[in-house]
Design a protein around this motif. Structure first.
Motif, short mmCIF file in Angstrom:
data_model
loop_
_atom_site.label_atom_id
_atom_site.label_comp_id
_atom_site.label_asym_id
_atom_site.label_seq_id
_atom_site.Cartn_x
_atom_site.Cartn_y
_atom_site.Cartn_z
N ALA A 4 0.86 -1.19 0.00
CA ALA A 4 0.00 0.00 0.00
C ALA A 4 0.89 1.23 0.00
CB ALA A 4 -0.89 0.00 1.23
N MET A 5 0.76 2.05 -1.01
CA MET A 5 1.64 3.20 -1.14
C MET A 5 0.87 4.51 -1.22
SD MET A 5 3.13 1.84 -4.79
CE MET A 5 3.86 3.34 -5.49
N CYS A 6 1.44 5.57 -0.62
CA CYS A 6 0.81 6.88 -0.71
C CYS A 6 1.85 7.94 -1.04
CB CYS A 6 0.09 7.23 0.60
SG CYS A 6 1.17 7.58 1.99
N ALA A 7 1.36 9.06 -1.54
CA ALA A 7 2.13 10.28 -1.80
C ALA A 7 1.08 11.33 -2.14
CB ALA A 7 3.12 10.08 -2.94
N ARG A 8 1.49 12.58 -2.31
CA ARG A 8 0.48 13.62 -2.56
C ARG A 8 0.04 13.68 -4.03
NH1 ARG A 8 4.14 18.16 -0.08
NH2 ARG A 8 5.49 16.89 -1.40
N ARG A 9 0.99 13.62 -4.96
CA ARG A 9 0.63 13.79 -6.38
C ARG A 9 0.09 12.49 -6.94
NH1 ARG A 9 6.25 15.31 -8.32
NH2 ARG A 9 6.63 14.06 -6.49
N ALA A 10 -1.25 12.52 -7.23
CA ALA A 10 -1.94 11.30 -7.64
C ALA A 10 -1.38 10.72 -8.93
CB ALA A 10 -3.43 11.59 -7.80
N VAL B 61 1.69 10.94 -10.33
CA VAL B 61 3.02 10.30 -10.17
C VAL B 61 2.86 8.99 -9.40
CG1 VAL B 61 5.37 10.65 -9.35
CG2 VAL B 61 4.04 12.61 -10.12
N LEU B 62 2.00 9.02 -8.39
CA LEU B 62 1.79 7.83 -7.55
C LEU B 62 1.19 6.70 -8.38
CD1 LEU B 62 1.67 6.59 -4.65
CD2 LEU B 62 -0.66 7.47 -4.51
N GLU B 63 0.16 7.00 -9.16
CA GLU B 63 -0.51 5.94 -9.92
C GLU B 63 0.42 5.37 -10.99
OE1 GLU B 63 -3.10 4.15 -9.11
OE2 GLU B 63 -2.55 2.99 -10.89
N SER B 64 1.24 6.25 -11.57
CA SER B 64 2.18 5.76 -12.59
C SER B 64 3.21 4.80 -11.95
CB SER B 64 2.84 6.99 -13.22
OG SER B 64 4.07 6.66 -13.73
N ALA B 65 3.69 5.14 -10.75
CA ALA B 65 4.63 4.24 -10.06
C ALA B 65 3.95 2.92 -9.71
CB ALA B 65 5.15 4.92 -8.79
N ALA B 66 2.72 3.01 -9.22
CA ALA B 66 1.99 1.79 -8.83
C ALA B 66 1.77 0.88 -10.03
CB ALA B 66 0.66 2.16 -8.18
N LYS B 67 1.42 1.50 -11.14
CA LYS B 67 1.17 0.72 -12.38
C LYS B 67 2.44 -0.01 -12.82
CE LYS B 67 -0.66 1.47 -16.98
NZ LYS B 67 -0.82 2.46 -18.02
N THR B 68 3.56 0.71 -12.80
CA THR B 68 4.83 0.10 -13.20
C THR B 68 5.18 -1.07 -12.27
OG1 THR B 68 5.56 2.28 -13.90
CG2 THR B 68 7.26 0.62 -13.68
N ILE B 69 4.97 -0.88 -10.98
CA ILE B 69 5.31 -1.95 -10.02
C ILE B 69 4.40 -3.15 -10.22
CG2 ILE B 69 5.38 -2.54 -7.56
CD1 ILE B 69 6.28 0.38 -7.02
N ARG B 70 3.10 -2.87 -10.42
CA ARG B 70 2.16 -3.99 -10.67
C ARG B 70 2.60 -4.79 -11.90
NH1 ARG B 70 -2.02 0.03 -10.43
NH2 ARG B 70 -2.70 0.17 -8.26
N GLN B 71 2.93 -4.06 -12.97
CA GLN B 71 3.30 -4.73 -14.23
C GLN B 71 4.60 -5.51 -14.07
OE1 GLN B 71 3.22 -1.43 -16.94
NE2 GLN B 71 1.05 -1.73 -17.47
N ALA B 72 5.54 -4.95 -13.32
CA ALA B 72 6.86 -5.59 -13.20
C ALA B 72 6.82 -6.79 -12.27
CB ALA B 72 7.88 -4.58 -12.69
N THR B 73 5.92 -6.78 -11.29
CA THR B 73 5.98 -7.81 -10.23
C THR B 73 4.73 -8.69 -10.16
OG1 THR B 73 4.98 -6.38 -8.54
CG2 THR B 73 7.38 -6.25 -8.81
N ALA C 122 2.33 -7.98 -8.31
CA ALA C 122 1.87 -7.90 -6.92
C ALA C 122 0.58 -7.09 -6.81
CB ALA C 122 2.95 -7.24 -6.07
N ASP C 123 -0.13 -7.31 -5.69
CA ASP C 123 -1.28 -6.45 -5.34
C ASP C 123 -0.73 -5.14 -4.83
OD1 ASP C 123 -3.26 -8.23 -5.87
OD2 ASP C 123 -3.45 -8.94 -3.80
N VAL C 124 -1.06 -4.06 -5.51
CA VAL C 124 -0.56 -2.75 -5.08
C VAL C 124 -1.74 -1.79 -4.96
CG1 VAL C 124 0.92 -0.79 -5.67
CG2 VAL C 124 1.65 -3.11 -6.26
N LEU C 125 -1.88 -1.22 -3.77
CA LEU C 125 -2.93 -0.24 -3.51
C LEU C 125 -2.25 1.13 -3.46
CD1 LEU C 125 -5.96 0.10 -2.51
CD2 LEU C 125 -5.00 0.04 -0.22
N ALA C 126 -2.69 2.05 -4.30
CA ALA C 126 -2.08 3.39 -4.31
C ALA C 126 -3.16 4.42 -4.09
CB ALA C 126 -1.39 3.62 -5.66
N LEU C 127 -3.01 5.17 -3.01
CA LEU C 127 -3.99 6.21 -2.70
C LEU C 127 -3.27 7.51 -2.34
CD1 LEU C 127 -6.71 4.61 -0.42
CD2 LEU C 127 -6.98 5.46 -2.75
#
Ligand SMILES: NC(=O)c1ccc[n+]([C@@H]2O[C@H](COP(=O)([O-])OP(=O)(O)OC[C@H]3O[C@@H](n4cnc5c(N)ncnc54)[C@H](OP(=O)(O)O)[C@@H]3O)[C@@H](O)[C@H]2O)c1
Length: 260
Positions: free
Chosen positions: A38-44, A46-58, A60-65
């Protein structure tokens, strides 16, 4: 290659400030080890782009809010979403932060308060919400990201060196109080490690910039750290392999700090 089994598969791990830099590297490391992240940051975006890359690479279940960790309602909503999505929390990495180093007379009350909110109160609030969840699961592991300046401040390093000292103290206090509940709390005291905040400051060639920084700071190992090296250390500290380690502050600074 021989591998060190971390036992993170299926664990639920929160990483704050995870859209860029060290937090992102840590989130990806956890995801590669089979954790649900589960990952958070302020800029939605940038956060969603990082989460998407991690999901695709691994895979894994990734929750980004999006959440601003200095705002108590954001922290509460984020932890509530993690519980509703993943059912609990096993690992917390209080990482969100930014550099705030100036001369004493240049730091006004607002800057002191902002840094306390970002580097101390965010960790306090996350821990207050997450510790009961860890107790309910029979234990957990917390890593607070701080700096070597929190142990041994240099000149013109305020307010950060003070708020980081508070983070190191919080680490020890919680480690002692919650050891009977199986909750381990450690801190990584950073020197200089490659991340987005450094990239933003660089002008010209990035490798040359980092070489200059290492030279100017006289880092004994002759270079700055890699984000992956931070992620490996945090993954070890929260893993079963580190199950006898709590209340510890580990310098990740290439030997730069004058204190152990
Ligand atoms: N890299 C180093 O050499 C170094 C040295 C000493 C200490 N540290 C500490 O290590 C941690 C990670 O730093 P970094 O170098 O990886 O920085 P970075 O590259 O700038 O990344 C910081 C991350 O934190 C997020 N963030 C910042 N303020 C936030 C807030 N109020 N609420 C939620 N998220 C927030 C940022 O996203 P948004 O901006 O979108 O929120 C970003 O995802 C920080 O605590 C930093 O102070 C780093």
């Amino acid at each position: 290659m021989d591998t060190l089994e971390l036992g993170l598969k299926g664990k639920v791990a929160i990483v704050t400030g995870a859209s860029e830099g060290l937090g992102r590297a840590c989130a990806e490391r956890f995801a590669r080890s089979g954790a649900r992240v589960a990952m958070c940051a302020r800029r939605a975006d940038v956060l969603e782009s990082a989460a998407k890359t991690i999901r695709q690479a691994t895979g894994a279940d990734v929750l980004a809010l999006p959440a601003d960790v200095t705002r108590a309602p954001d922290v509460e909503a984020f932890v509530a979403a993690v519980v509703s999505g993943f059912g609990g929390v096993d690992v917390l990495v209080n990482n969100a932060g930014t550099s705030a180093a100036a001369a004493f007379e240049a730091v006004d009350d607002r800057t002191w308060q902002d840094d306390i909110d970002l580097k101390l109160m965010a960790a306090v609030r996350f821990c207050r919400l997450v510790i009961p969840l860890m107790k309910a699961r029979g234990g957990g592991a917390i890593v607070n990201v701080t700096t070597v300046g929190g142990k041994a401040p240099g000149a013109r390093a305020l307010p950060t060196s003070v708020t980081r000292a508070a983070g190191i103290n919080l680490t020890k206090a919680l480690a002692t109080e919650y050891a009977p509940d199986g909750i381990r709390v450690n801190t990584v005291c950073l020197g200089i490690v490659k991340s987005a905040q450094w990239t933003r400051r660089a002008t010209g060639d990035l490798d040359a910039f980092y070489r200059d920084v290492a030279r100017q700071r006289r880092i004994p190992l002759g270079r700055v750290g890699e984000a992956a090296e931070f992620a490996d250390l945090v993954a070890f500290l929260v893993s079963d392999r580190a199950r006898f380690i709590t209340g510890t502050a580990v310098n990740l600074d290439g030997g730069a700090s004058a204190v152990v």
